[in-house]
Design a protein around this motif. Structure first.
Motif, short mmCIF file in Angstrom:
data_model
loop_
_atom_site.label_atom_id
_atom_site.label_comp_id
_atom_site.label_asym_id
_atom_site.label_seq_id
_atom_site.Cartn_x
_atom_site.Cartn_y
_atom_site.Cartn_z
N GLY A 1 0.82 -1.20 0.00
CA GLY A 1 0.00 0.00 0.00
C GLY A 1 0.85 1.25 0.00
O GLY A 1 2.08 1.21 -0.14
N ASP A 2 0.18 2.41 0.16
CA ASP A 2 0.87 3.69 0.20
C ASP A 2 1.78 3.76 1.42
O ASP A 2 1.48 3.23 2.48
CB ASP A 2 -0.13 4.84 0.25
N ASP A 3 2.89 4.46 1.27
CA ASP A 3 3.87 4.57 2.34
C ASP A 3 4.03 6.04 2.68
O ASP A 3 4.34 6.85 1.81
CB ASP A 3 5.20 3.97 1.88
N GLY A 4 3.84 6.40 3.93
CA GLY A 4 4.00 7.79 4.31
C GLY A 4 3.23 8.13 5.56
O GLY A 4 3.02 7.28 6.43
N VAL A 5 2.82 9.39 5.66
CA VAL A 5 2.14 9.92 6.83
C VAL A 5 0.66 10.06 6.52
O VAL A 5 0.29 10.66 5.51
CB VAL A 5 2.73 11.28 7.23
N VAL A 6 -0.19 9.52 7.37
CA VAL A 6 -1.63 9.67 7.19
C VAL A 6 -2.01 11.07 7.64
O VAL A 6 -1.94 11.39 8.83
CB VAL A 6 -2.40 8.61 8.00
N THR B 1 6.43 8.01 12.36
CA THR B 1 6.97 7.11 11.33
C THR B 1 8.46 6.84 11.53
O THR B 1 9.05 6.09 10.75
CB THR B 1 6.75 7.69 9.93
N GLY B 2 9.07 7.47 12.54
CA GLY B 2 10.49 7.26 12.79
C GLY B 2 11.39 8.35 12.26
O GLY B 2 12.62 8.25 12.39
N ALA B 3 10.81 9.40 11.68
CA ALA B 3 11.62 10.50 11.16
C ALA B 3 11.84 11.57 12.23
O ALA B 3 11.16 11.59 13.25
CB ALA B 3 10.94 11.13 9.94
N ARG B 4 12.80 12.44 11.98
CA ARG B 4 13.03 13.59 12.84
C ARG B 4 12.33 14.81 12.24
O ARG B 4 12.04 14.85 11.05
CB ARG B 4 14.53 13.87 12.98
N VAL B 5 12.06 15.80 13.08
CA VAL B 5 11.42 17.04 12.64
C VAL B 5 12.21 18.22 13.18
O VAL B 5 12.51 18.28 14.37
CB VAL B 5 9.96 17.13 13.10
N ALA B 6 12.58 19.14 12.29
CA ALA B 6 13.24 20.39 12.67
C ALA B 6 12.30 21.53 12.35
O ALA B 6 11.87 21.68 11.20
CB ALA B 6 14.57 20.55 11.92
N VAL B 7 11.96 22.32 13.36
CA VAL B 7 11.00 23.41 13.19
C VAL B 7 11.74 24.73 13.25
O VAL B 7 12.39 25.06 14.25
CB VAL B 7 9.90 23.37 14.28
N GLU B 8 11.65 25.50 12.18
CA GLU B 8 12.20 26.86 12.13
C GLU B 8 11.04 27.81 12.37
O GLU B 8 10.12 27.90 11.56
CB GLU B 8 12.84 27.11 10.77
N THR B 9 11.06 28.53 13.48
CA THR B 9 9.87 29.31 13.84
C THR B 9 10.22 30.56 14.63
O THR B 9 11.19 30.59 15.38
CB THR B 9 8.90 28.43 14.67
N GLY B 10 9.40 31.57 14.44
CA GLY B 10 9.45 32.75 15.27
C GLY B 10 8.43 32.69 16.38
O GLY B 10 8.25 33.65 17.13
N ARG B 11 7.72 31.56 16.47
CA ARG B 11 6.71 31.36 17.51
C ARG B 11 7.07 30.12 18.32
O ARG B 11 6.33 29.14 18.36
CB ARG B 11 5.32 31.20 16.89
N ARG B 12 8.22 30.17 18.96
CA ARG B 12 8.73 29.01 19.69
C ARG B 12 7.73 28.50 20.72
O ARG B 12 7.59 27.29 20.93
CB ARG B 12 10.06 29.36 20.35
N GLN B 13 7.01 29.43 21.39
CA GLN B 13 6.07 29.02 22.43
C GLN B 13 4.94 28.17 21.86
O GLN B 13 4.36 27.33 22.57
CB GLN B 13 5.49 30.25 23.15
N LEU B 14 4.63 28.35 20.58
CA LEU B 14 3.56 27.58 19.95
C LEU B 14 3.96 26.13 19.73
O LEU B 14 3.11 25.24 19.67
CB LEU B 14 3.18 28.24 18.61
N TRP B 15 5.25 25.86 19.60
CA TRP B 15 5.74 24.52 19.29
C TRP B 15 6.39 23.82 20.48
O TRP B 15 6.73 22.64 20.39
CB TRP B 15 6.77 24.61 18.15
N THR B 16 6.55 24.53 21.59
CA THR B 16 7.28 23.94 22.71
C THR B 16 6.58 22.72 23.28
O THR B 16 7.22 21.69 23.57
CB THR B 16 7.48 25.00 23.82
#
Length: 226
Positions: free
Chosen positions: A24-29, A70-85
């Motif tokens: 089947g499809d491989d990725g993020v639902v 899915t086992g991947a890493r995520v790097a977030v570039e943001t000016g709203r750090r409090q929103l992602w903390t």
């Protein structure tokens, strides 16, 4: 000593098409399509992949959280750090899965086939050119709160564009930029929270992103504005 003798496993060229695996499809639902089937986005690719989402951070956060699943890493570039903390703290239980970086300060991520990285750029309506760009096993998702002056340039180079609820004027502009039929232009200003029209070339699909109970507890209910 010679082993047991068996006939060779040989196929004629006409028989190759019969060799198919039910993969089947491989990725993020990322949600459900209009037929209520899972809508799957393949982010980890051996080629660069750029996506643009004109919408709210909630949908980008759900995609980021499921990408970590899915086992991947995520790097977030943001000016709203409090929103992602809160998301970063919840995802980083045991290992560093989500990293937060100030705008323009994302270091090289070193993506590989065994350790892909999704870069999420939440840099406002005028995002500067990123130091870390799309690369093999390193897709980039750029979040735009609305259709600003940089949107046409970003959309023109994107492999995938997602559009959530926008104003009627923005819908008309998007219709011209993306070549949307009138029915989609009319639908965009009335899209419910959590709905996204994803466009890739001439292909279009409406996706309803529905949070799971843990996702709702962490991120809250679906919303277009932050």
């Amino acid at each position: 000593m010679l082993g047991p003798r068996r006939g060779r496993h040989e196929l004629s060229s006409e028989q190759f098409e019969a060799l198919a695996l039910p993969v089947g499809d491989d990725g993020v639902v990322i949600g459900a399509d209009p037929r209520e089937a899972p809508a799957v986005l393949g982010l980890a690719r051996p080629t660069p992949f750029d996506a643009v989402l004109i919408g709210g951070a909630w949908t980008a956060q759900v995609i980021a959280l499921r990408t970590v699943g899915t086992g991947a890493r995520v790097a977030v570039e943001t000016g709203r750090r409090q929103l992602w903390t809160g998301l970063a703290q919840a995802a980083n239980s045991g290992q560093q899965c989500v990293t937060l970086h100030d705008v323009g300060r994302v270091p090289p991520q070193g993506p590989t086939v065994h350790s892909p990285v999704l870069v999420v750029r939440d840099c406002g309506v005028r995002p500067p050119r990123g130091r870390v760009v799309a690369a093999p096993w390193q897709p980039v998702l750029t979040l735009l709160p609305y259709l600003g002056p940089e949107a046409p340039r970003l959309m023109d180079s994107a492999d995938l564009v997602g559009v959530q609820r926008v104003s009627p004027e923005e819908a008309r502009r998007l219709g011209r930029l993306l070549g949307l039929p009138q029915e989609d232009v009319d639908a965009l200003p009335a899209l419910p929270d959590g709905f996204t029209l994803w466009c890739a070339g001439a292909s279009r699909m409406y996706v309803d992103t529905r949070a799971t109970e843990p996702e709702t507890g962490l991120l809250g209910a679906a919303r277009r504005m932050d």
